[in-house]
Write a protein that holds these residues in place. Structure first.
Motif, PDB file in Angstrom:
ATOM      1  N   ASN A   1     -31.887  -8.363 -26.790  1.00 49.91           N
ATOM      2  CA  ASN A   1     -32.105 -10.193 -27.345  1.00 49.91           C
ATOM      3  C   ASN A   1     -31.208 -10.723 -26.974  1.00 49.91           C
ATOM      4  N   THR A   2     -29.894 -10.741 -26.137  1.00 46.31           N
ATOM      5  CA  THR A   2     -30.270 -11.726 -25.411  1.00 46.31           C
ATOM      6  C   THR A   2     -31.205 -12.423 -24.431  1.00 46.31           C
ATOM      7  N   ILE A   3     -31.747 -11.483 -23.623  1.00 44.04           N
ATOM      8  CA  ILE A   3     -33.352 -11.772 -22.798  1.00 44.04           C
ATOM      9  C   ILE A   3     -34.471 -12.833 -23.719  1.00 44.04           C
ATOM     10  N   SER A   4     -34.137 -11.803 -25.288  1.00 41.90           N
ATOM     11  CA  SER A   4     -35.402 -12.637 -25.539  1.00 41.90           C
ATOM     12  C   SER A   4     -35.025 -13.322 -26.222  1.00 41.90           C
ATOM     13  N   GLY A   5     -34.210 -14.945 -26.545  1.00 37.33           N
ATOM     14  CA  GLY A   5     -33.879 -15.523 -26.741  1.00 37.33           C
ATOM     15  C   GLY A   5     -33.622 -16.311 -25.596  1.00 37.33           C
ATOM     16  N   LEU A   6     -33.440 -16.231 -24.177  1.00 40.58           N
ATOM     17  CA  LEU A   6     -34.181 -16.740 -23.030  1.00 40.58           C
ATOM     18  C   LEU A   6     -35.618 -17.124 -22.961  1.00 40.58           C
ATOM     19  N   LEU A   7     -36.089 -16.000 -24.017  1.00 36.93           N
ATOM     20  CA  LEU A   7     -37.763 -16.224 -23.600  1.00 36.93           C
ATOM     21  C   LEU A   7     -37.838 -17.096 -23.911  1.00 36.93           C
ATOM     22  N   ALA A   8     -37.281 -16.881 -25.275  1.00 41.14           N
ATOM     23  CA  ALA A   8     -38.216 -18.041 -26.603  1.00 41.14           C
ATOM     24  C   ALA A   8     -37.460 -19.640 -26.083  1.00 41.14           C
ATOM     25  N   GLY A   9     -36.082 -19.628 -25.040  1.00 41.74           N
ATOM     26  CA  GLY A   9     -35.986 -20.982 -24.677  1.00 41.74           C
ATOM     27  C   GLY A   9     -36.788 -21.113 -23.856  1.00 41.74           C
ATOM     28  N   GLU A  10     -37.997 -20.471 -23.392  1.00 41.16           N
ATOM     29  CA  GLU A  10     -39.029 -20.850 -22.240  1.00 41.16           C
ATOM     30  C   GLU A  10     -39.509 -21.391 -22.748  1.00 41.16           C
ATOM     31  N   GLY A  11     -40.269 -20.610 -24.070  1.00 39.39           N
ATOM     32  CA  GLY A  11     -41.376 -20.808 -24.629  1.00 39.39           C
ATOM     33  C   GLY A  11     -42.204 -19.491 -23.871  1.00 39.39           C
ATOM     34  N   THR A  12     -41.596 -18.560 -24.115  1.00 34.60           N
ATOM     35  CA  THR A  12     -42.607 -17.245 -23.931  1.00 34.60           C
ATOM     36  C   THR A  12     -41.593 -16.523 -25.373  1.00 34.60           C
ATOM     37  N   SER A  13     -43.136 -16.527 -26.420  1.00 29.96           N
ATOM     38  CA  SER A  13     -42.493 -15.805 -27.042  1.00 29.96           C
ATOM     39  C   SER A  13     -43.120 -14.381 -28.124  1.00 29.96           C
ATOM     40  N   ILE A  14     -43.324 -13.759 -26.978  1.00 33.70           N
ATOM     41  CA  ILE A  14     -44.891 -12.777 -27.316  1.00 33.70           C
ATOM     42  C   ILE A  14     -44.453 -10.748 -27.410  1.00 33.70           C
ATOM     43  N   PRO A  15     -43.681 -10.617 -28.516  1.00 32.94           N
ATOM     44  CA  PRO A  15     -42.317  -9.859 -28.914  1.00 32.94           C
ATOM     45  C   PRO A  15     -43.332  -8.070 -28.951  1.00 32.94           C
ATOM     46  N   ALA A  16     -44.259  -8.051 -29.135  1.00 32.91           N
ATOM     47  CA  ALA A  16     -45.214  -6.842 -29.031  1.00 32.91           C
ATOM     48  C   ALA A  16     -45.603  -6.898 -27.589  1.00 32.91           C
ATOM     49  N   PHE A  17     -46.189  -8.198 -26.799  1.00 36.47           N
ATOM     50  CA  PHE A  17     -46.688  -7.927 -25.331  1.00 36.47           C
ATOM     51  C   PHE A  17     -45.504  -7.304 -24.660  1.00 36.47           C
ATOM     52  N   GLN A  18     -44.096  -8.500 -24.712  1.00 35.12           N
ATOM     53  CA  GLN A  18     -43.218  -8.154 -23.664  1.00 35.12           C
ATOM     54  C   GLN A  18     -42.495  -5.961 -23.794  1.00 35.12           C
ATOM     55  N   SER A  19     -42.579  -5.526 -25.218  1.00 38.16           N
ATOM     56  CA  SER A  19     -42.566  -4.564 -25.367  1.00 38.16           C
ATOM     57  C   SER A  19     -43.542  -3.762 -24.535  1.00 38.16           C
ATOM     58  N   LEU A  20     -44.699  -3.761 -23.978  1.00 40.97           N
ATOM     59  CA  LEU A  20     -45.513  -3.193 -23.451  1.00 40.97           C
ATOM     60  C   LEU A  20     -45.530  -2.476 -22.558  1.00 40.97           C
ATOM     61  N   PHE A  21     -44.227  -3.523 -21.655  1.00 45.52           N
ATOM     62  CA  PHE A  21     -44.129  -2.701 -20.714  1.00 45.52           C
ATOM     63  C   PHE A  21     -43.167  -1.841 -20.303  1.00 45.52           C
ATOM     64  N   ASN A  22     -42.233  -1.720 -21.089  1.00 45.88           N
ATOM     65  CA  ASN A  22     -41.324  -0.072 -21.265  1.00 45.88           C
ATOM     66  C   ASN A  22     -41.925   0.763 -21.317  1.00 45.88           C
ATOM     67  N   TYR A  23     -42.960   0.580 -22.374  1.00 48.60           N
ATOM     68  CA  TYR A  23     -44.172   2.195 -22.877  1.00 48.60           C
ATOM     69  C   TYR A  23     -44.705   2.304 -21.538  1.00 48.60           C
ATOM     70  N   VAL A  24     -44.713   1.435 -20.768  1.00 49.95           N
ATOM     71  CA  VAL A  24     -46.128   1.960 -19.260  1.00 49.95           C
ATOM     72  C   VAL A  24     -44.347   2.614 -18.275  1.00 49.95           C
ATOM     73  N   LEU A  25     -43.635   1.360 -18.369  1.00 51.69           N
ATOM     74  CA  LEU A  25     -42.622   2.537 -17.772  1.00 51.69           C
ATOM     75  C   LEU A  25     -42.264   3.744 -17.990  1.00 51.69           C
ATOM     76  N   LEU A  26     -42.176   3.988 -19.034  1.00 53.78           N
ATOM     77  CA  LEU A  26     -41.415   5.585 -20.008  1.00 53.78           C
ATOM     78  C   LEU A  26     -43.024   6.695 -19.432  1.00 53.78           C
ATOM     79  N   ASN A  27     -43.988   5.659 -19.493  1.00 53.19           N
ATOM     80  CA  ASN A  27     -45.126   6.936 -19.320  1.00 53.19           C
ATOM     81  C   ASN A  27     -44.908   6.980 -17.541  1.00 53.19           C
ATOM     82  N   LEU A  28     -44.652   5.940 -17.050  1.00 60.75           N
ATOM     83  CA  LEU A  28     -44.615   6.756 -15.847  1.00 60.75           C
ATOM     84  C   LEU A  28     -43.379   7.629 -15.585  1.00 60.75           C
ATOM     85  N   ILE A  29     -42.416   6.903 -15.459  1.00 58.43           N
ATOM     86  CA  ILE A  29     -40.969   8.828 -16.117  1.00 58.43           C
ATOM     87  C   ILE A  29     -41.538   9.760 -16.325  1.00 58.43           C
ATOM     88  N   TYR A  30     -41.600   9.675 -17.417  1.00 52.98           N
ATOM     89  CA  TYR A  30     -41.272  11.074 -18.448  1.00 52.98           C
ATOM     90  C   TYR A  30     -42.426  12.026 -18.770  1.00 52.98           C
TER      91      TYR A  30
END
Length: 425
Positions: free
Chosen positions: A111-140
């Motif tokens: 949540n803190t990082i999402s706030g920092l991203l919004a402060g930088e002018g970057t608010s892309i909630p779906a896209f920023q979670s995409l990388f999480n699923y990519v990493l989980l696929n690589l591992i699991y």
């Protein structure tokens, strides 16, 4: 791979024990799960024997081979051995309590990082979670393919893919609608509606998993919710509730929808990880979620993506967000195994407290006197919740049988503790 069920050899019962001789007939009995789905040939995580995973209600079948190691002590004997407040005396309780707080801190971090991203002018909630699923696929997903083989993995997708697709849909939509709610309603309203996630978990567990809660557990949940109420009240007093809502009705409906999806996802994942290796569940969740969130990002984040700020700082924030969220998705199923979806959700109620601690250092916030009181209240609720539990706590799943015959015996499961009474995990 051939099936290798459990074999229990013992002399057939005779009229008198004195009549038993070395030539007595032998009755061979094995236990195999009935009416459940199976993963392709792979041993469960932490299991010393190979073969399919034990799942569902049990039936007696004739066979000469082995499946899971036999239990060394029954759940009833284990409870009797530890006595009153047995679970609070175990290492497992303190491990799952610490893990639930680590996950609450992780949510605060994302949540803190999402706030920092919004402060930088970057608010892309779906896209920023995409990388999480990519990493989980690589591992699991890679681990699942290694364990089952590529053909076994394809068979898993063919037979059980629909289950994981539903789980992934619940998970992705829970994230999406919760983030969307904050655009229209106040933080105060969204926090209050998060109570609904706990209610959904309890209701679904009662109806579909046949979980029966003790009165003390309901009291513990209410105490924890009272603690969150104090956190919300302090936010209102200090004016940290997010200001005026843009569209309170729409925002509150989105928050309710997100909390409902979260509750459904948590209960379904608890059910799956009790019967299936962790790497399979996390890998399959990530596999289907990758497609779902990819489509949503392509549809709803296109404009935000074009107008977003892209620099080294944003790249660092996205990296941190992905690593923390991937850890969260790896740790949550462990809590589902060692405890329950209900305990997982009440554990996350301390997230507001940890958020303020971070906010003091990152955003220059000041702490209100009600925050430490609320935190203590929530932690007391945890102890009350588990005060009446047996030694296995909620790791003992009612849908798996008296001695967890229908469950996986991998790490952190009650079945593993019954097979290895001295094992910590």
């Amino acid at each position: 791979m051939s099936k290798v069920p459990n074999v229990d050899e013992r002399p057939a019962p005779l009229a008198n024990d004195a009549e038993i001789s070395s030539n007595a007939p032998v009755e061979r009995i094995s236990v195999r799960p009935k009416g459940t789905f199976n993963s392709p040939g792979a041993s469960s995580s932490g299991t010393s024997s190979g073969g399919e995973h034990s799942r569902g209600a049990v039936e007696m079948m004739n066979s000469d081979s082995t499946q899971q190691p036999p239990v060394q002590i029954s759940a009833e004997e284990l409870d009797r051995k530890k006595g009153r407040f047995g679970y609070l005396k175990t290492k497992q309780f303190w491990i799952v309590l610490a893990l639930s707080q680590a996950l609450a801190v992780s949510i605060t971090g994302t949540n803190t990082i999402s706030g920092l991203l919004a402060g930088e002018g970057t608010s892309i909630p779906a896209f920023q979670s995409l990388f999480n699923y990519v990493l989980l696929n690589l591992i699991y997903t890679s681990t699942t393919i290694y364990k089952y083989g590529f053909k076994g993995w394809l068979k898993l997708i063919w037979k059980d893919g629909w289950r994981y697709a539903i789980l992934a849909f619940f998970d992705v939509e829970g994230n999406y609608f919760t983030v969307l709610a904050y655009r229209y309603t106040t933080i105060l309203s969204a926090q209050l509606i998060n109570f609904w996630a706990i209610a959904v978990v309890v209701i679904i567990s009662l109806l579909f998993l046949k979980v029966r809660y003790h009165i003390a557990q309901y009291v513990g949940i209410l105490i924890c919710c009272g603690g969150l109420g104090m956190l919300v009240a302090s936010d209102h007093i200090t004016g940290s509730n997010g200001g005026q809502a843009a569209n309170a009705v729409k925002g509150d409906l989105f928050a309710l929808l997100g909390a409902t999806f979260y509750g459904l996802s948590n209960v379904f994942e608890e059910f799956l990880v009790s019967k299936t290796p962790l790497y399979e569940v996390i890998g399959q969740l990530a596999f289907y979620a990758l497609f779902i969130i990819g489509v949503q990002a392509g549809i709803f984040d296109r404009h935000s993506f074009k107008t977003a700020t892209w620099n080294a700082k944003v790249g660092g924030y996205l990296t941190g967000y992905t690593l923390i969220l991937s850890w969260f998705y790896s740790g949550a199923p462990v809590v589902f195994r060692m405890a329950s979806a209900a305990f997982f959700n009440i554990g996350l109620l301390t997230g507001n407290f940890w958020g303020v601690i971070v906010g003091i250092r990152v955003f220059g916030l000041t702490i209100h006197w009600m925050y430490p009181v609320a935190f203590v209240l929530i932690m007391v609720g945890h102890f009350v919740y588990y005060g009446t539990e047996g030694v296995l706590g909620e790791a003992r799943k009612p849908w798996l049988g008296e001695n967890q015959e229908g469950g996986d015996d991998g790490l952190f499961t009650a079945r593993r503790q019954l097979e290895r009474p001295n094992a910590i995990v």
